[in-house]
Design an enzyme around this catalytic site. Sequence first.
Site, mmCIF file in Angstrom:
data_model
loop_
_atom_site.group_PDB
_atom_site.id
_atom_site.type_symbol
_atom_site.label_atom_id
_atom_site.label_comp_id
_atom_site.label_asym_id
_atom_site.label_seq_id
_atom_site.Cartn_x
_atom_site.Cartn_y
_atom_site.Cartn_z
ATOM 1 N N SER A 195 0.862 -1.171 0.000
ATOM 2 C CA SER A 195 0.000 0.000 0.000
ATOM 3 C C SER A 195 0.906 1.231 0.000
ATOM 4 O O SER A 195 1.397 1.664 1.040
ATOM 5 C CB SER A 195 -0.890 -0.020 1.251
ATOM 6 O OG SER A 195 -1.662 1.147 1.341
ATOM 7 N N HIS A 209 -3.170 -5.946 2.211
ATOM 8 C CA HIS A 209 -2.342 -6.909 2.932
ATOM 9 C C HIS A 209 -3.031 -8.258 3.078
ATOM 10 O O HIS A 209 -2.379 -9.261 3.391
ATOM 11 C CB HIS A 209 -1.996 -6.381 4.328
ATOM 12 C CG HIS A 209 -1.098 -5.195 4.313
ATOM 13 N ND1 HIS A 209 -0.858 -4.423 5.428
ATOM 14 C CD2 HIS A 209 -0.379 -4.636 3.313
ATOM 15 C CE1 HIS A 209 -0.025 -3.440 5.118
ATOM 16 N NE2 HIS A 209 0.264 -3.546 3.839
ATOM 17 N N GLU A 231 -5.442 -2.836 8.472
ATOM 18 C CA GLU A 231 -4.802 -3.405 9.653
ATOM 19 C C GLU A 231 -5.700 -3.224 10.876
ATOM 20 O O GLU A 231 -6.137 -2.115 11.171
ATOM 21 C CB GLU A 231 -3.451 -2.724 9.930
ATOM 22 C CG GLU A 231 -2.440 -2.903 8.802
ATOM 23 C CD GLU A 231 -1.122 -2.194 9.114
ATOM 24 O OE1 GLU A 231 -0.944 -1.698 10.258
ATOM 25 O OE2 GLU A 231 -0.273 -2.124 8.208
ATOM 26 N N GLU A 281 1.511 -9.423 6.366
ATOM 27 C CA GLU A 281 2.221 -9.034 7.577
ATOM 28 C C GLU A 281 2.061 -10.042 8.709
ATOM 29 O O GLU A 281 2.315 -9.742 9.869
ATOM 30 C CB GLU A 281 1.775 -7.636 8.015
ATOM 31 C CG GLU A 281 2.131 -6.584 6.967
ATOM 32 C CD GLU A 281 1.910 -5.164 7.433
ATOM 33 O OE1 GLU A 281 1.409 -4.965 8.561
ATOM 34 O OE2 GLU A 281 2.255 -4.244 6.673
ATOM 35 N N ASP A 298 0.004 8.523 7.478
ATOM 36 C CA ASP A 298 1.002 7.716 6.770
ATOM 37 C C ASP A 298 1.036 8.173 5.313
ATOM 38 O O ASP A 298 1.910 8.933 4.901
ATOM 39 C CB ASP A 298 0.696 6.229 6.885
ATOM 40 C CG ASP A 298 1.720 5.357 6.150
ATOM 41 O OD1 ASP A 298 2.808 5.866 5.814
ATOM 42 O OD2 ASP A 298 1.441 4.170 5.898
ATOM 43 N N HIS A 321 7.651 -0.945 9.815
ATOM 44 C CA HIS A 321 8.160 -1.834 8.770
ATOM 45 C C HIS A 321 7.362 -1.608 7.485
ATOM 46 O O HIS A 321 6.548 -0.687 7.389
ATOM 47 C CB HIS A 321 8.012 -3.285 9.228
ATOM 48 C CG HIS A 321 6.557 -3.703 9.349
ATOM 49 N ND1 HIS A 321 6.131 -4.998 9.311
ATOM 50 C CD2 HIS A 321 5.421 -2.968 9.492
ATOM 51 C CE1 HIS A 321 4.827 -5.056 9.437
ATOM 52 N NE2 HIS A 321 4.367 -3.831 9.550
ATOM 53 N N LYS A 335 5.487 -0.592 14.559
ATOM 54 C CA LYS A 335 4.623 -1.517 13.820
ATOM 55 C C LYS A 335 5.508 -2.499 13.063
ATOM 56 O O LYS A 335 6.206 -2.113 12.127
ATOM 57 C CB LYS A 335 3.740 -0.750 12.829
ATOM 58 C CG LYS A 335 2.607 0.030 13.466
ATOM 59 C CD LYS A 335 1.836 0.843 12.441
ATOM 60 C CE LYS A 335 1.322 -0.011 11.290
ATOM 61 N NZ LYS A 335 0.493 0.776 10.350
#
Length: 417
Positions: free
Chosen positions: A42, A160, A169, A210, A317, A370, A393
């Site tokens: 992403s 993910h 997430e 992840e 982010d 990460h 994270k």
Amino acid sequence: MAKIKKIVAREILDSRGYPTIETIVQLDDSSVGVFSVPSGSSVGKHEAVELRDEDAKRYAGRGMLKNLQKIVEVIAPKLIGLNAYNQKLIDSTLITLDGSDNKSNLGANTILSLSGAVAKASAVSQKMSLYQYIAGLIQASIKEFTIPTPMFNILNGGMHGGGNLDFQEFMVVPPKSNSYSTNLKMGVELYYSLKNVLISHSSTFLVGDEGGYAPTLYSNLDAFKLLEEAALNAHYNIGLDVFFSLDAAATHLKKGSSYKIKDRPVAMTSADFVDFYISLNEQYHLLSIEDPLSEDEWDNWRDLTEKLGGETLVVGDDLICTSLTRLNKAISEKACNATIIKPNQAGTISETLDVIKTARSANFKLIVSHRSGETNDDFITDFAVGVGADYVKFGAPARGERVAKYNRLLEIEHDLS
């Protein structure tokens, strides 16, 4: 002072099986630093650009041969002989060699492999732990190193998790007051518990990029219900022993001028989406919401932060992309109150440290992260400790490339004790 003597780079694979770069820098005192570059799934459009071969006949276009060629022909001749302890000089040389605004000529991944390897070699040369060396680079007045609190992404969705859920997430976060080893135990026990909950519900689930479970559910709220059940089954009290956090990665949910998620039968306007988060927060009292809106909706980010920022971390982010320019705008716009830090979004260690200094001065919370495509390199762990991050994270406490980071934090905790 130690000078750069030799540079070697090679193509390796990341945790998704995609090629990436591993660069080895040797100094004239025989110190060696090895750095391998992560890569995101992403990716925000304001990130520094990742370079790949784009040769469809090799690794489906994801190869790194162009990057290796640029290291050998363009970068190495200019770095060999330079003072490795001068990170600013190394990084400014790399930036000048690239000559673009977004690292598109050499590739941010190419540049970061050198920047990180030099930092690691310099730490070895000065016989320092890497986190201590990073603290020296940022000139942090850290009286006592602490371990950042981990945010465990134990339920994966979005890009993910193969599109099983809209949001990317769903994280469980232990209290900052606990020791790191206690928090790691808690994260692992919740991970175990979630698996048992999914099995008890006869859910079909895989494991996402992840390491978190990626069940197919009817709604995003169902994911929180599963986390709630997992916490209670593991004998943890929500809001006391464990908190929930969300990364919506909302840029990827926006179609035209509206957002569409499973939880609503019709598409939502930005204002509707802000109301959705307020309702969600009333129900679950989220510790943080990351990328709740698309990456250029400044007004709506500010609106959400005004309404939730007093009790919840609103985390940028894709909004900020570890960019000093965009961070300064986020500060002036009061668009959020926390930021994700990813060195590969910036391209060099020095630029990443500049972003961290500015975020700290604005009292933003720092979450060092990460990427979904990781390697066993645990640089990011020492980096997080060295800059005094509030949270980290690293994904779920599973899969070797994630566990390497968690185990390195255990090692640092032992060193500090």
